[in-house]
Motif scaffolding. Sequence first.
Motif, short mmCIF file in Angstrom:
data_model
loop_
_atom_site.label_atom_id
_atom_site.label_comp_id
_atom_site.label_asym_id
_atom_site.label_seq_id
_atom_site.Cartn_x
_atom_site.Cartn_y
_atom_site.Cartn_z
N HIS A 63 0.85 -1.19 0.00
CA HIS A 63 0.00 0.00 0.00
C HIS A 63 0.88 1.24 0.00
CE1 HIS A 63 -3.49 -2.53 0.84
NE2 HIS A 63 -2.72 -3.15 1.73
N PRO A 64 1.10 1.83 -1.15
CA PRO A 64 1.95 3.02 -1.20
C PRO A 64 1.31 4.17 -0.43
CG PRO A 64 0.81 2.68 -3.30
CD PRO A 64 0.59 1.44 -2.48
N ALA A 65 2.11 5.12 -0.14
CA ALA A 65 1.65 6.26 0.67
C ALA A 65 0.52 7.00 -0.04
CB ALA A 65 2.82 7.21 0.94
N ALA A 66 -0.48 7.43 0.75
CA ALA A 66 -1.63 8.14 0.19
C ALA A 66 -1.20 9.53 -0.27
CB ALA A 66 -2.72 8.24 1.23
N ILE A 67 -1.82 9.98 -1.36
CA ILE A 67 -1.51 11.29 -1.90
C ILE A 67 -2.81 12.02 -2.20
CG2 ILE A 67 0.72 10.60 -2.87
CD1 ILE A 67 -0.65 10.27 -5.56
N GLY A 68 -2.70 13.32 -2.48
CA GLY A 68 -3.87 14.10 -2.84
C GLY A 68 -4.40 14.91 -1.67
N PRO A 69 -5.38 15.76 -1.94
CA PRO A 69 -5.97 16.59 -0.88
C PRO A 69 -6.82 15.76 0.07
CG PRO A 69 -7.18 16.88 -2.91
CD PRO A 69 -5.99 16.03 -3.26
N VAL A 70 -7.11 16.35 1.23
CA VAL A 70 -7.96 15.69 2.22
C VAL A 70 -9.41 15.78 1.74
CG1 VAL A 70 -8.79 15.72 4.59
CG2 VAL A 70 -6.39 16.21 4.10
N ILE A 71 -10.06 14.61 1.63
CA ILE A 71 -11.45 14.56 1.17
C ILE A 71 -12.41 14.69 2.35
CG2 ILE A 71 -13.16 13.25 -0.13
CD1 ILE A 71 -10.84 14.31 -1.76
N TYR A 72 -12.13 13.93 3.40
CA TYR A 72 -12.96 13.97 4.61
C TYR A 72 -12.15 13.35 5.75
CZ TYR A 72 -13.90 9.15 3.16
OH TYR A 72 -13.77 7.86 2.77
N TYR A 73 -12.74 13.27 6.93
CA TYR A 73 -12.10 12.70 8.11
C TYR A 73 -12.99 11.57 8.64
CZ TYR A 73 -9.33 16.98 7.95
OH TYR A 73 -8.51 17.99 7.54
N ARG A 74 -12.35 10.46 9.03
CA ARG A 74 -13.10 9.30 9.50
C ARG A 74 -12.76 9.00 10.96
NH1 ARG A 74 -9.78 4.93 9.83
NH2 ARG A 74 -7.86 4.91 8.60
N ASP A 75 -13.63 8.24 11.61
CA ASP A 75 -13.45 7.86 13.00
C ASP A 75 -12.18 6.99 13.15
OD1 ASP A 75 -15.18 7.63 15.75
OD2 ASP A 75 -14.00 5.82 15.38
N PRO A 76 -11.32 7.27 14.14
CA PRO A 76 -10.07 6.50 14.28
C PRO A 76 -10.29 5.04 14.66
CG PRO A 76 -10.40 7.94 16.17
CD PRO A 76 -11.44 8.31 15.17
N ASP A 77 -11.44 4.72 15.22
CA ASP A 77 -11.72 3.34 15.62
C ASP A 77 -12.42 2.53 14.53
OD1 ASP A 77 -10.62 3.87 18.11
OD2 ASP A 77 -12.54 4.57 18.93
N GLY A 78 -12.57 3.10 13.32
CA GLY A 78 -13.20 2.38 12.22
C GLY A 78 -14.70 2.41 12.25
N LYS A 79 -15.33 3.19 13.13
CA LYS A 79 -16.79 3.29 13.19
C LYS A 79 -17.30 4.13 12.02
CE LYS A 79 -16.89 2.96 18.25
NZ LYS A 79 -17.30 3.62 19.50
N ALA A 80 -18.56 3.97 11.70
CA ALA A 80 -19.15 4.65 10.55
C ALA A 80 -19.51 6.09 10.88
CB ALA A 80 -20.38 3.88 10.07
N PHE A 81 -18.49 6.87 11.28
CA PHE A 81 -18.67 8.30 11.56
C PHE A 81 -17.67 9.06 10.72
CE2 PHE A 81 -19.92 6.31 15.69
CZ PHE A 81 -21.27 6.61 15.61
N TYR A 82 -18.15 10.14 10.04
CA TYR A 82 -17.30 10.92 9.14
C TYR A 82 -17.56 12.39 9.37
CZ TYR A 82 -17.32 6.32 6.95
OH TYR A 82 -17.22 4.98 6.71
N SER A 83 -16.61 13.21 8.92
CA SER A 83 -16.72 14.66 9.08
C SER A 83 -15.97 15.33 7.95
CB SER A 83 -16.15 15.08 10.44
OG SER A 83 -16.12 16.50 10.54
#
Length: 492
Positions: A43-63
């Motif tokens: 898995h190469p390093a992620a690139i590009g602008p920030v699209i959104y933010y997700r919960d650090p515990d993997g829960k279905a919460f986004y911002s």
Amino acid sequence: MSPLKGLVAAVAILAAAGAGLWAGQTGLLKLPMTQVAVMTEAHPAAIGPVIYYRDPDGKAFYSLTPRNTDDGQAYVAVLASEDVSFDQKTKAASAAQVADAPAGAKKIKFYRNPMGLPDTSPTPKKDSMGMDYIAVYDDEDSDDGSVKVSPGKIQRIGVETVAVSRHPITRTIQAPGTVAIDERRVAVVAPKFDGYVVKVGDVTTGTHVKEGDVLATVFGQAILDQAARLLIEESSGFTRGDDAFTPPGLKGPGGVVGASRRLQNLGVTQEFIDQVKHDREVPDTFTIRAPISGDVLERNWSDGQGFKAGDVGFRVADHSVVWMMADVAEGDIAAVKPGERVKVTTRAYPGRTFEGRVTVLYPHLMKETRTAQVRIDLPNPDIALLPDMYGNVEIATGGNADALAVPESAVIDSGNRQVVLVDLGDGRYEPRDIKLGRTGDGFREVLSGVSEGDKVVVNGNFLIDAESNLQSALKGFEAASPTTPSNTEASQ
């Protein structure tokens, strides 16, 4: 083992370990990769602008903006290359946009507002909410004002189209109504002579009678006098002097018409006159029979009761046809015309529909309710509809001629302009101005803008508006003002 041999073994192990470490560092010995190294290589390093933010515990919460969880952990930023897209073409385009697509890739024509606003930019930018503008490629935009939507989006938003065709433009007007008696089907029994009632027949209020049934037997001196005169005139064979002016065409055989005419004027039936002539005697009483078949509304006589000429003895109504008096609102009066079809439902007969037609529009408006009465003839063969019964009236107004029309859901009405989306095929949709006429049940008449056979969008047109920047396409139909810069120029 002796202490000397143990010391020698330990020194040998340390020497071997050191040699292995040296070999691995110099490349002479290939060491197995650690788990971290494997994950980094896959898995190469992620690139590009920030699209959104997700919960650090993997829960279905986004911002869309940075935030923390309830326990203080920061949400994890998701970059463009990490975003999951169900549209493979969009995903590939995003990767190409972020990673500087190689030669031969689709060319970006401009960037549009992510919220569908009529704003474009030649370079990447963000809107006031920090959302990135969406790239529009050469094959997704045309100079003819049409817009293109990918097949995946068409399927997801459930786009449906129908062909423009001809339909009868009818508008159903609903109104409350009340059943009333047909005034033309009411008969009154009121003798034209003075007398008294000998006996009333087996008739009461509400009784259904047939034409010719006996209502009452009465005595009338005027009837007896004219019946006796009839016999005298027939026996003498001449007409009395007061009948000398009777027109010849009205005279019967032998010229004897004076007494017969008077008996007819008194309401005596021809059957009674013929009986007097045949029996050659004057009966003491006269029988009154039902003039029509129907229901007795009034019985005003009793045995032995006297009456004067003109007194109402019975009132009979035929209910085989009734009126429905509908109260139509003032704003709908102009649409109602005599002869239009009507459907009536009642609480007494759920699921049953009575059909009739409009016959009369009353020329007066009731100022208290701002309604006008509309009279409807309703066949009532089984006498199901009773006077004063309430009903729900549906009047199908409008002409019977077919007109070019589109479903109401196909029209995007902004107030000062009406637009439909015409399907050009291959995922392209052209917004087209139309001129509307009458509005009917589920359809709107089109006077200009589309032709019969054109396919228009009836479901998903507002989603196409949001997904494909329809407002920008509509701007192409408007003449650009020379003094007003375009959105693209303004963004530069």
